[in-house]
Scaffold this motif. Structure first.
Motif, PDB file in Angstrom:
ATOM      1  N   TRP A  91       0.883  -1.165   0.000  1.00 54.56           N
ATOM      2  CA  TRP A  91       0.000   0.000   0.000  1.00 54.56           C
ATOM      3  C   TRP A  91       0.920   1.213   0.000  1.00 54.56           C
ATOM      4  O   TRP A  91       1.489   1.579   1.019  1.00 54.56           O
ATOM      5  CB  TRP A  91      -0.889  -0.040   1.235  1.00 54.56           C
ATOM      6  CG  TRP A  91      -1.795   1.151   1.398  1.00 54.56           C
ATOM      7  CD1 TRP A  91      -1.930   2.233   0.584  1.00 54.56           C
ATOM      8  CD2 TRP A  91      -2.704   1.350   2.500  1.00 54.56           C
ATOM      9  NE1 TRP A  91      -2.855   3.109   1.075  1.00 54.56           N
ATOM     10  CE2 TRP A  91      -3.359   2.577   2.261  1.00 54.56           C
ATOM     11  CE3 TRP A  91      -3.029   0.629   3.630  1.00 54.56           C
ATOM     12  CZ2 TRP A  91      -4.304   3.101   3.138  1.00 54.56           C
ATOM     13  CZ3 TRP A  91      -3.976   1.139   4.483  1.00 54.56           C
ATOM     14  CH2 TRP A  91      -4.605   2.363   4.252  1.00 54.56           C
ATOM     15  N   ASP A 137       1.201   5.181  -1.079  1.00 54.82           N
ATOM     16  CA  ASP A 137       0.484   6.389  -1.478  1.00 54.82           C
ATOM     17  C   ASP A 137       1.296   7.154  -2.513  1.00 54.82           C
ATOM     18  O   ASP A 137       2.529   7.215  -2.438  1.00 54.82           O
ATOM     19  CB  ASP A 137       0.237   7.280  -0.261  1.00 54.82           C
ATOM     20  CG  ASP A 137      -0.630   6.590   0.787  1.00 54.82           C
ATOM     21  OD1 ASP A 137      -1.644   5.971   0.388  1.00 54.82           O
ATOM     22  OD2 ASP A 137      -0.290   6.653   1.987  1.00 54.82           O
ATOM     23  N   TRP A 151      -2.187  -5.573   4.862  1.00 56.14           N
ATOM     24  CA  TRP A 151      -1.447  -4.673   3.995  1.00 56.14           C
ATOM     25  C   TRP A 151      -0.210  -4.160   4.726  1.00 56.14           C
ATOM     26  O   TRP A 151      -0.156  -4.128   5.966  1.00 56.14           O
ATOM     27  CB  TRP A 151      -2.308  -3.457   3.604  1.00 56.14           C
ATOM     28  CG  TRP A 151      -3.443  -3.803   2.683  1.00 56.14           C
ATOM     29  CD1 TRP A 151      -3.454  -3.700   1.325  1.00 56.14           C
ATOM     30  CD2 TRP A 151      -4.728  -4.281   3.064  1.00 56.14           C
ATOM     31  NE1 TRP A 151      -4.664  -4.086   0.824  1.00 56.14           N
ATOM     32  CE2 TRP A 151      -5.482  -4.470   1.881  1.00 56.14           C
ATOM     33  CE3 TRP A 151      -5.340  -4.591   4.286  1.00 56.14           C
ATOM     34  CZ2 TRP A 151      -6.777  -4.931   1.869  1.00 56.14           C
ATOM     35  CZ3 TRP A 151      -6.635  -5.067   4.281  1.00 56.14           C
ATOM     36  CH2 TRP A 151      -7.348  -5.237   3.076  1.00 56.14           C
ATOM     37  N   ARG A 205       1.962  -0.672   4.592  1.00 54.98           N
ATOM     38  CA  ARG A 205       1.877   0.677   4.039  1.00 54.98           C
ATOM     39  C   ARG A 205       3.173   1.418   4.287  1.00 54.98           C
ATOM     40  O   ARG A 205       3.709   1.426   5.394  1.00 54.98           O
ATOM     41  CB  ARG A 205       0.714   1.424   4.687  1.00 54.98           C
ATOM     42  CG  ARG A 205       0.433   2.780   4.083  1.00 54.98           C
ATOM     43  CD  ARG A 205      -0.761   3.430   4.745  1.00 54.98           C
ATOM     44  NE  ARG A 205      -1.153   4.660   4.068  1.00 54.98           N
ATOM     45  CZ  ARG A 205      -2.155   5.437   4.467  1.00 54.98           C
ATOM     46  NH1 ARG A 205      -2.868   5.123   5.552  1.00 54.98           N
ATOM     47  NH2 ARG A 205      -2.460   6.533   3.794  1.00 54.98           N
ATOM     48  N   PRO A 213      -7.542   0.965   2.238  1.00 54.66           N
ATOM     49  CA  PRO A 213      -6.454   0.682   1.296  1.00 54.66           C
ATOM     50  C   PRO A 213      -6.955   0.796  -0.136  1.00 54.66           C
ATOM     51  O   PRO A 213      -8.173   0.804  -0.377  1.00 54.66           O
ATOM     52  CB  PRO A 213      -6.061  -0.747   1.642  1.00 54.66           C
ATOM     53  CG  PRO A 213      -7.275  -1.346   2.251  1.00 54.66           C
ATOM     54  CD  PRO A 213      -7.965  -0.241   2.969  1.00 54.66           C
ATOM     55  N   PRO A 214      -6.056   0.899  -1.107  1.00 56.33           N
ATOM     56  CA  PRO A 214      -6.475   1.030  -2.506  1.00 56.33           C
ATOM     57  C   PRO A 214      -7.434  -0.086  -2.918  1.00 56.33           C
ATOM     58  O   PRO A 214      -7.164  -1.260  -2.710  1.00 56.33           O
ATOM     59  CB  PRO A 214      -5.147   0.934  -3.279  1.00 56.33           C
ATOM     60  CG  PRO A 214      -4.114   1.391  -2.290  1.00 56.33           C
ATOM     61  CD  PRO A 214      -4.600   0.910  -0.980  1.00 56.33           C
TER      62      PRO A 214
END
Length: 637
Positions: free
Chosen positions: A528, A530, A557, A559, A614-615
């Protein structure tokens, strides 16, 4: 009545040696019924049988009588407190003139009689051959009655009758009771409680060599402490000497066994059992070792898949629930066990080999004590004028083969006398007070010690109390405070090996989540990342490491984000299912609270978990774990 009822007689010289130095020792035996006296005729008035000096015969109508068996005395009928387990107490002489006494359950008479005939023949009694003699033998047994009574028990150890405590061994009952007490089982096992030499022999040849050796004194003290379990109402459990081979672990086990018994063929080694067994086999062994030390050699022979179950079985003192042949519930085997074990592996190692987590309760019941005493001599601190530790171990092996069994019987004889004279409460309060004092002394520097640590400390303190009591009775030759000092050394070694005085579950929670993340990485944690805008996009630090795996069977996930100190790091978000898998075997609520307290888990506003997006997903609740749980600032970078 007495303090030493003999139920099977071989050489009597060992018995007198056992009682040497014990004041006011008395030996009790119900008067034997002779074959030709009036009382024997009262036992069986059935005119079908003829009693002669050469044996028992069956009348044969107008024909000649035929032989059933050699001379047998009927000493009485036995039964338990509930009026069950009725049996006959028989006595006979073998071909060498040695007297045997044994209680046979009447349940053995219900079948073809082969079991009781086999046991009598094994004891040297001459039996008639042929179908007629066998049938007549069962007729004779069924006809026997006696006004004399004995109390039957089905396992060794402590039993209470009429307000008095007795300790039953396979061939002797120690203590005072209004009736004779006999061990009566359907299956007879060879007695391992043999005696060779006297208490003085043991003190000079073995006890003196234990001095200055913490593990040897602790092992011997375990043998004296085992009978205290029942008196004190303590839970069962055990200690295992853990370490590499050739440290002297088996030697310590032989020293402990030499207190309890042995066999002529193997000396004290004959009292030692093997871990090479199933859980059902261990249950049978434990039942035959109730209230005495159970030494078990080489835990590596145990099936790892059964290790955890057996640890609970031995410590809980309760066998498996089983169905009878009719579908009803069988009586569950119950016992009290203090066991002493050896092995290169510990319980946690075996569980790991079987792919199982070690529960904190198992660790408490099964304490792994480092065998290496840390003085460059393996298990020993002092080898007493021997050139090498190996030579010292060989010498101990020789002397434990010559002197064994007397200390336990002398200890039980003195203890049962004290219980009769002073009462249970006085002895119990004294022992509990000593255990509490030792535990408080050992843990005075650890006020935050968990209940688990205190439980193990209490067991070590009970071992010390057993050794001190035996020393007070004059059975060891040690100074009065020696068992306590040596037990403290052993407890400190166990605590150092454990690494924490806190709850094991707390450490396990952190360890299991750490291992779960480290083991799975990107294989189960989807990236994840950004998007980074402006100048920050050019910063190398802001970019995560390249992808190495494709995520499958996602557990959460990872990140890439700034941490508390402004540095970028991975932050792990575990789904509820992923966290449950990571904390398998632990209480999830307690474990997550521990992770929060240690700073590895970042809770949400009102719950332990937080809501993330999350995406490709919206509003998923997950557990946010810092990368620092992996032990490095960079996580798994």
């Amino acid at each position: 009545m007495s303090s030493g009822e003999k139920t099977q007689t071989g050489s009597q010289s060992g018995r007198s040696d056992i009682r040497k130095g014990i004041e006011n020792a008395k030996v009790f035996q119900l008067p034997a019924t002779g074959r030709n006296d009036a009382k024997q005729q009262e036992v069986s008035e059935d005119r079908r049988f003829i009693y002669r000096d050469d044996g028992i015969w069956r009348r044969n109508g107008d024909g000649a009588p035929y032989f059933i068996c050699g001379p047998v005395e009927v000493l009485g009928e036995s039964r338990d407190e509930a009026g069950q387990n009725w049996g006959l107490l028989l006595a006979w002489h073998d071909r060498d003139g040695h007297r045997h006494e044994e209680a046979f359950a009447r349940a053995l008479f219900a079948g073809d009689g082969n079991e009781i005939r086999s046991r009598l023949a094994d004891g040297g009694l001459t039996l008639g051959a042929g179908p007629k003699a066998k049938a007549a033998f069962l007729e004779w047994l069924a006809s026997l009655q006696s006004s004399q009574r004995a109390r039957s028990v089905t396992k060794i150890g402590w039993h209470r009758f009429g307000g008095g405590d007795v300790f039953v061994l396979p061939d002797e009952t120690l203590g005072e009771t209004s009736e004779r007490v006999v061990l009566q089982t359907l299956d007879r096992e060879a007695s391992l409680f043999g005696v060779s030499g006297s208490v003085e022999d043991w003190k000079l040849q073995i006890g003196a060599l234990c001095m200055k050796n913490s593990r040897l004194i602790f092992a011997a003290s375990c043998a004296f402490a085992a009978p205290l379990l029942g008196l004190l109402g303590e839970e069962g459990g055990g200690i295992s000497f853990k370490g590499s081979s050739r440290l002297g672990k088996s030697t310590a086990l032989r020293v402990a066994a030499s207190v309890c018994g042995g066999t002529p063929q193997n000396g004290a080694g004959g009292y030692i059992r093997s871990w090479r067994s199933t859980s059902n086999g261990i249950e049978s062994t434990a039942l035959a070792s109730c209230d005495v030390l159970l030494p078990l050699d080489e835990i590596g022979q145990l099936d790892p898949r059964e290790a955890g179950e057996i640890a609970y079985l031995l410590s809980n003192g309760q066998g498996k629930a089983r169905a009878s042949r009719t579908g009803g519930a069988r009586t569950v085997a119950r016992f009290r066990i203090l066991f002493l074990s050896t092995g290169e592996l510990g319980l946690a190692d075996l569980n790991r080999e079987a792919g199982k987590a070690t529960k904190a309760g198992q660790e408490v019941r099964f304490a792994d004590l480092p065998a290496d005493a840390g003085h460059g001599r393996g298990l020993f601190e002092d080898v007493h004028d021997h050139d090498t530790p190996d030579a010292f171990a060989r010498h101990l092996r020789v002397v434990t083969g010559q002197y064994y069994g007397a200390p336990l019987r002398a200890f039980l004889l003195r203890l049962t006398d004290e219980l009769r004279m002073k009462g249970n409460d006085v002895i119990q309060d004294r022992l509990r007070g000593r255990m509490a004092a030792l535990t408080a002394q050992w843990l005075q520097s650890y006020p935050e010690a968990s209940g688990q640590v205190r439980s193990v400390a209490a067991r070590f303190a009970m071992v010390a109390a057993g050794g001190e009591l035996a020393t007070e009775y004059g059975l060891t030759g040690w100074d009065n405070d020696t068992p306590g000092v040596m037990a403290e050394i052993c407890f400190a070694a166990w605590l150092a090996e454990r690494g924490t005085v806190g709850r094991r579950e707390d450490e396990q929670a952190v360890a299991q989540v750490r291992d779960f993340i480290a083991k799975n990485g990107e294989a189960r944690f989807e990236r994840w990342v950004d998007p980074v805008q402006g100048d920050a996009a050019q910063s190398e630090e802001s970019q995560p490491p390249g992808e190495r795996f494709r995520t499958q069977n996602r557990a959460g996930w990872k990140r890439w984000m700034k941490g508390e100190e402004g540095k970028h790091e991975w932050r792990y978000f575990l789904t509820a299912e992923g966290m449950s898998e990571a904390l398998s075997g632990l209480n999830r609520r307690n474990a997550t609270q521990t992770l929060i307290e240690t700073g590895y888990l970042m809770p949400g506003k009102n719950k332990n978990s937080t809501v993330i997006s999350p995406p490709g997903h919206r509003n998923i609740r997950a557990y946010e774990v810092k990368a620092s749980i992996l032990g490095t600032e960079e996580g798994d970078r």
